[in-house]
Design a protein around this motif. Structure first.
Motif, PDB file in Angstrom:
ATOM      1  N   LYS A   1      30.759  34.747  31.318  1.00  0.00           N
ATOM      2  CA  LYS A   1      31.587  35.875  30.895  1.00  0.00           C
ATOM      3  C   LYS A   1      32.191  36.655  32.066  1.00  0.00           C
ATOM      4  O   LYS A   1      32.925  37.600  31.858  1.00  0.00           O
ATOM      5  CB  LYS A   1      30.797  36.797  29.987  1.00  0.00           C
ATOM      6  CG  LYS A   1      30.430  36.113  28.685  1.00  0.00           C
ATOM      7  CD  LYS A   1      30.019  37.098  27.639  1.00  0.00           C
ATOM      8  CE  LYS A   1      29.559  36.392  26.392  1.00  0.00           C
ATOM      9  NZ  LYS A   1      30.595  36.047  25.471  1.00  0.00           N
ATOM     10  N   GLY A   2      31.950  36.260  33.302  1.00  0.00           N
ATOM     11  CA  GLY A   2      32.511  36.932  34.472  1.00  0.00           C
ATOM     12  C   GLY A   2      33.942  36.515  34.792  1.00  0.00           C
ATOM     13  O   GLY A   2      34.522  36.966  35.774  1.00  0.00           O
ATOM     14  N   LEU A   3      34.533  35.664  33.973  1.00  0.00           N
ATOM     15  CA  LEU A   3      35.907  35.212  34.191  1.00  0.00           C
ATOM     16  C   LEU A   3      36.854  36.404  34.127  1.00  0.00           C
ATOM     17  O   LEU A   3      36.857  37.151  33.155  1.00  0.00           O
ATOM     18  CB  LEU A   3      36.290  34.178  33.135  1.00  0.00           C
ATOM     19  CG  LEU A   3      37.665  33.537  33.266  1.00  0.00           C
ATOM     20  CD1 LEU A   3      37.747  32.699  34.527  1.00  0.00           C
ATOM     21  CD2 LEU A   3      37.965  32.695  32.044  1.00  0.00           C
ATOM     22  N   THR A   4      37.660  36.581  35.164  1.00  0.00           N
ATOM     23  CA  THR A   4      38.575  37.723  35.209  1.00  0.00           C
ATOM     24  C   THR A   4      39.800  37.470  34.331  1.00  0.00           C
ATOM     25  O   THR A   4      40.184  36.313  34.107  1.00  0.00           O
ATOM     26  CB  THR A   4      39.053  37.994  36.647  1.00  0.00           C
ATOM     27  OG1 THR A   4      39.811  36.865  37.099  1.00  0.00           O
ATOM     28  CG2 THR A   4      37.877  38.256  37.586  1.00  0.00           C
ATOM     29  N   PRO A   5      40.439  38.539  33.840  1.00  0.00           N
ATOM     30  CA  PRO A   5      41.649  38.355  33.028  1.00  0.00           C
ATOM     31  C   PRO A   5      42.755  37.549  33.723  1.00  0.00           C
ATOM     32  O   PRO A   5      43.367  36.697  33.079  1.00  0.00           O
ATOM     33  CB  PRO A   5      42.086  39.794  32.722  1.00  0.00           C
ATOM     34  CG  PRO A   5      40.803  40.566  32.719  1.00  0.00           C
ATOM     35  CD  PRO A   5      39.991  39.941  33.834  1.00  0.00           C
ATOM     36  N   PRO A   6      43.025  37.766  35.026  1.00  0.00           N
ATOM     37  CA  PRO A   6      44.062  36.930  35.652  1.00  0.00           C
ATOM     38  C   PRO A   6      43.726  35.440  35.641  1.00  0.00           C
ATOM     39  O   PRO A   6      44.604  34.603  35.430  1.00  0.00           O
ATOM     40  CB  PRO A   6      44.138  37.455  37.094  1.00  0.00           C
ATOM     41  CG  PRO A   6      43.633  38.855  37.018  1.00  0.00           C
ATOM     42  CD  PRO A   6      42.578  38.829  35.947  1.00  0.00           C
TER      43      PRO A   6
END
Length: 84
Positions: free
Chosen positions: A64-69
């Motif tokens: 869940k640490g995936l960044t929006p960009p």
């Protein structure tokens, strides 16, 4: 095929070992679907050799640490994202 990666980003799936890159490219040529398993830290990691473009990846499974960009980058390439 299920693959890991040293890095993943705008240049695609990356590995540091050229022998591994060659082997994975051969396997990708035979695969019906490409699923990449990487934690979110791999999106900012340096790596030297491209295995495939993002558009060749069907699914990325990450934390869940995936960044929006980075999520946007994958979505634009048509990659399904599974964040667990």
């Amino acid at each position: 095929i299920f693959l890991g990666a040293a890095s993943i980003g705008r240049h695609g799936l990356m590995q540091t070992d050229v022998i591994l890159v060659q082997a994975e490219r051969r396997l990708l040529a035979r695969a019906d679907k490409t699923i990449v398993l990487v934690d979110s830290s791999k999106f900012d990691a340096p790596a030297g050799h491209a295995v495939c473009d993002l558009e060749e990846i069907d699914i990325v499974i990450t934390n869940k640490g995936l960044t929006p960009p980075n999520a946007d980058m994958l979505a634009k390439a048509g990659v399904e994202i599974i964040a667990v």
